[in-house]
Scaffold this motif. Sequence first.
Motif: not given
Length: 430
Positions: A95, A98-103, A327-328
Motif C-alpha cells: 500500500r 500506491g493505491r494501484w497495489t490494492t486495485w 488495512n482498509l
Amino acid sequence: MTDEAVRTDESTHPVREGHTPQISLKKWQIIGPGLVVAGTGVGAADLVATLTAGSRYGYALLWAVVVGVVMKIVLVEGAGRYSLATGRTIFEGWRSLGRWTTWYFAPYIMLWGLIYGASAMTSAALPIVTLFPGVNLELTAAATGVVAFLMVWFGRYRTFEKIVSALVLLMMVTVVGISTLALPNLGEIARGLIPMVPDGSTIYVLGLAGGVGGTITLAAYGYWLREKGWASAGWMKVMRLDNTIAYVVTGIFVVAVMIMGVELLYSAQLAISSGDNGLIDLSEILRDRYGDVVGTLFLVGFWAASFSSIVGVWNGVSLMFADFVGNLKKLPRDHPDLHTGGKYFKWYVLWLTFPPMLLFLLEQPTGLVIAYGALGALFMPFLALTLLGILNGSRTPEEWRNGWVSNVLMGICTLLFVALGVNQFVNAFS
C-alpha cells in the motif's frame, strides 16, 4: 511496551525485543514458517511440470531447479526481512507504493481463492479415488475441503505448523525414497547442473525456475513469522536459516521427482497425461515396475503434497485476506480479527472451501479459468517488483535494505517472472 520488556514466543522461551535469539541447531523449533511456506508451495502441478521436463529432456534442465530454489530463497527472505525489520506486513508495504497495489490485489485474492479452492480439493481427492476405485471424485474433493476447513477453523498456528511439517515429512520420505529405487545416474545428474537450453525447452526452463515452489503463498511468509512469534529484527538470523533450510528441502524433493521423470519415463520413452492425471500414470508405472506397495506409497506422497498445499493456503492466504480487510478498515495490527481464528480470517476460509464446490458442477468454467490464468500470471512479477520497491529507500530501515547483490538477484527474478507471466497470460487466452 519498551525494548526491555519481555515477551514469550510460541516455543515458550522468553525473548527480549531487540535481542538476538540464540540459535541451537538441536532445536527443531527454529525451523517452522519456512517449511510451511515451502511445503505449501509445492503441489501436484509442480510435480507434473517437473516430471514432464525430466521425461522430455532428461537431466539437462536440472540446473533450472537449482536456480528456482535460489530464487525462492531470495524472494521469501525479502518478504521475511521486510516484516521483521519494519514490524509491518507485506500488504502494508504494498500500500505504501500506491493505491494501484490494492486495485490489483483485491480482485486477485477473491478470484484466485475461488478457482484454487476447486482445483486444490480435486487434486487432493484424486489419489484417494485412485486407491479406492468407485469412490466419487467430487464428493471426495468436497470432503477433503471440509476436513481442511475444520482443521484450520478450529486450530491455532502451532497445531497448523505441526500438521504441515508432518505432511512435508511424509511426502519427502515417500517420494525421495522411491526415487532411490530408480538408481539415478550420478554422472548425468552432475552434468545436468551445467546450464543448457535444449531446443524447445525454454518454457520448461522458465517453469522450473519460476513456477516450482509457490506463488501467492511466498508473500504469506511474513504472516507466519508473526504467528510464530518472530516479530522483530532480532529474529533475522533465525528467519534466514529457517528459510534456507526449508527451500533446500524443497529442492531435494523436486530433484527426486525429476529423477523419477528421467529414469522411469525418459529412459523408457514413456509419456504421461497432462494435469494431475499424469501422477496417476506414474503411479501405475511404479506399480508395474516395483510392485503395488511402491505404487501406493507414491500416491500417498502425491496426496501429502496436495493436502499440505490446501491446509497451508487455507491458513496463510486467509491471514493475508484478514490483513487486507484490516488495512482498509484501519484496524490496529494487534487486532484479534487480523490473526489466526479472527473474523476476517474465518470469512476467507469459508470462501476458499464452499463456493468453489459449485465449480465441481462445471466441467470447464471457461471465463473464470481465463481470468484466473491472466491474474495468476501477473502475481509473481508483482511480488518481485514490489519487493524491490519496498526494500529500497526509506520504507525499510537502512541496515536491512537491499544491497547490490539482493537487487541484482531480485532483478533477475523479476525478468524471469515477467517472461513466464507473459507466456501464461497468452496461454490463458489462446
